[in-house]
Motif scaffolding. Structure first.
Motif, PDB file in Angstrom:
ATOM      1  N   PRO B 186       7.550 -45.606  29.240  1.00  0.00           N
ATOM      2  CA  PRO B 186       7.340 -44.500  28.285  1.00  0.00           C
ATOM      3  C   PRO B 186       7.187 -45.053  26.871  1.00  0.00           C
ATOM      4  CG  PRO B 186       9.264 -44.101  29.687  1.00  0.00           C
ATOM      5  CD  PRO B 186       8.843 -45.513  29.937  1.00  0.00           C
ATOM      6  N   GLU B 216      14.463 -44.337  21.741  1.00  0.00           N
ATOM      7  CA  GLU B 216      15.228 -44.949  22.841  1.00  0.00           C
ATOM      8  C   GLU B 216      15.738 -43.896  23.818  1.00  0.00           C
ATOM      9  OE1 GLU B 216      17.219 -49.031  22.008  1.00  0.00           O
ATOM     10  OE2 GLU B 216      17.906 -47.617  20.486  1.00  0.00           O
ATOM     11  N   GLU B 217      16.178 -42.765  23.265  1.00  0.00           N
ATOM     12  CA  GLU B 217      16.669 -41.677  24.120  1.00  0.00           C
ATOM     13  C   GLU B 217      15.541 -41.179  25.035  1.00  0.00           C
ATOM     14  OE1 GLU B 217      18.412 -38.352  21.949  1.00  0.00           O
ATOM     15  OE2 GLU B 217      17.870 -37.062  23.647  1.00  0.00           O
ATOM     16  N   ARG B 219      12.930 -42.872  25.997  1.00  0.00           N
ATOM     17  CA  ARG B 219      12.625 -43.898  27.021  1.00  0.00           C
ATOM     18  C   ARG B 219      13.612 -43.833  28.175  1.00  0.00           C
ATOM     19  NH1 ARG B 219      12.670 -48.853  23.378  1.00  0.00           N
ATOM     20  NH2 ARG B 219      13.078 -49.958  25.303  1.00  0.00           N
ATOM     21  N   LEU B 220      14.860 -43.538  27.860  1.00  0.00           N
ATOM     22  CA  LEU B 220      15.889 -43.446  28.911  1.00  0.00           C
ATOM     23  C   LEU B 220      15.680 -42.198  29.779  1.00  0.00           C
ATOM     24  CD1 LEU B 220      18.312 -45.295  29.482  1.00  0.00           C
ATOM     25  CD2 LEU B 220      19.738 -43.658  28.278  1.00  0.00           C
ATOM     26  N   ARG B 221      15.396 -41.087  29.120  1.00  0.00           N
ATOM     27  CA  ARG B 221      15.228 -39.823  29.845  1.00  0.00           C
ATOM     28  C   ARG B 221      13.943 -39.795  30.671  1.00  0.00           C
ATOM     29  NH1 ARG B 221      18.298 -35.386  27.432  1.00  0.00           N
ATOM     30  NH2 ARG B 221      17.067 -34.042  28.741  1.00  0.00           N
ATOM     31  N   ARG B 223      12.446 -42.161  32.342  1.00  0.00           N
ATOM     32  CA  ARG B 223      12.259 -43.205  33.367  1.00  0.00           C
ATOM     33  C   ARG B 223      11.788 -42.638  34.698  1.00  0.00           C
ATOM     34  NH1 ARG B 223      16.597 -44.925  35.291  1.00  0.00           N
ATOM     35  NH2 ARG B 223      17.513 -43.009  34.520  1.00  0.00           N
TER      36      ARG B 223
END
Lengths: 147, 249
Positions: B186, B216-217, B219-221, B223
């Protein structure tokens, strides 16, 4: 009487690759379709990618929220590496929309199988923009001379 | 509209809007950009949703209530089609055709697809470029006048490819914006770049600072949807976009 058409070698090769693709798809669906997080170990599985070049294998791993000093890359055997990293802060499950169970994530963790032989002891690692890049020089075990 | 795909309207649909597509593709550029547009433009509300048996048996729960994974948000100027799930490669043609036909009936003045173009050295690029392709020479000229680089040659795979071809056939003005991005990760920075160009082209002003702060948040969400999108992109043979074209003219 029906006449059977002779299949060319190209038809046979095409059919072989089609069946191989179907098998790979079924295998992926059967074994890869699982949650990308683990409640018991409080870990998240990061996204990763592998590129094979003539000289090296490059594995990249997306590591958001990671503290660079906590990143660990270690070979498990001669074809597998394990990547783990601690997150800068604990992320509660509900922050990611997981509301049916309680807990918090504190680590990113994954194992990646390297598709060709490599020199694990010559591994080089860099971390930029939250992406870990692992470079592994390829081991060419056979040399076939061209006459 | 095809029987396989239905668009159900919940509110009155404005005529003459710009229709924007934010569908899962490389770097999830379109989805991230669309999601940011919805959170930043306070007057965008769900005006329609898609119902199709071509999609997996899936709903998205928000506050305990069911929603279709493909919805259209709108205000007086914009109709924004966004998908919260990876679209099965086999269903893409029917879904895009249904949306384009629906948009044509609503007299949209232009269709814009937001997406990405993967680059291998993405980590090393500080200033991301945005390229564009269009359905007609007039739209290409407008893009060039606005200083956007044109993607001149090559292959295009995915929702934007179907949109450009269908709109060219129907004589509907359409363009696709493609920001340099990661192939399989992402890319909120690429989404921010594409939104800047959306302001340049369509005058839709949106502040991207929160998008970059939350990178960053996001990118984590994102995935899981990225992982499932990768599987569909493989089926579409997305890597053809890297192929060197052989033109027969």
């Amino acid at each position: 009487m029906s006449e059977r058409r002779r299949r060319s070698i190209f038809d046979i090769i095409d059919e072989y690759f089609e069946s191989l693709e179907e098998w790979a798809e079924r295998f992926t669906e059967r074994f890869m379709d699982r949650p990308s997080w683990n409640q018991r170990t409080c870990t998240i599985e990061p996204l990763r990618d592998i590129m094979v070049t003539p000289t090296e294998v490059i594995v990249t791993v997306d590591l958001p929220y990671t503290e660079e000093s906590t990143i660990k890359v270690k070979p498990i055997d001669n074809r597998t590496i394990e990547v783990s990293a601690k997150m800068r802060r604990k992320i509660h499950f509900d922050e990611l929309g997981i509301t049916h169970c309680k807990g918090e994530f504190e680590k990113l963790h994954c194992q990646t199988r390297i598709p060709v032989p490599v020199y694990m002891d010559k591994m080089e690692v860099r971390f930029k923009k939250g992406i870990l890049e692992v470079h592994l020089p390829r081991k060419h075990e056979y040399h076939i001379p061209i006459e | 509209m095809s029987e396989e795909v239905k668009i159900i309207e919940k509110k009155e649909i404005p005529s003459g809007a710009v229709m924007i597509f934010g569908f899962p593709d490389v770097g999830l550029v379109g989805v991230i950009a669309a999601s940011h547009l919805i959170s930043e433009l306070n007057d965008l509300e769900e005006v329609a949703y898609m119902e199709s048996k071509l999609l997996p048996p899936l709903i998205v729960l928000h506050e305990g209530l069911p929603h279709s994974p493909i919805r259209i948000f709108g205000n007086r100027e914009i109709l924004l089609a966004v998908s919260e799930t990876a679209i099965p490669a086999d269903a893409l043609y029917a879904i895009m055709y249904a949306l384009i036909d629906w948009g044509k009936k609503k007299n949209v003045k232009m269709m814009i697809s937001l997406s990405g173009i993967p680059v291998q050295n993405r980590q090393d690029i500080e200033e991301l470029k945005v390229f564009a392709a269009a359905s007609s020479p007039e739209i290409l000229k407008m893009l060039q006048d606005k200083g956007i680089e044109i993607l001149r040659e090559g292959y295009m795979v995915g929702p934007q490819a179907i949109m450009l071809q269908k709109c060219a056939q129907l004589g509907l003005p359409a363009l696709t914006l493609l920001a340099q991005c990661f192939l399989n990760y992402p890319d909120p920075e690429a989404a921010a770049e594409i939104l800047k160009q959306l302001t340049n082209i369509a005058g839709i002003k949106v502040d991207v600072s929160k998008l970059l702060e939350k990178g960053e948040e996001i990118r984590l969400r994102a995935r899981d949807i990225m992982r499932r999108t990768q599987q569909e992109l493989t089926k579409m043979k997305k890597t053809q976009e890297y192929d060197i074209p052989l033109y027969v003219s």
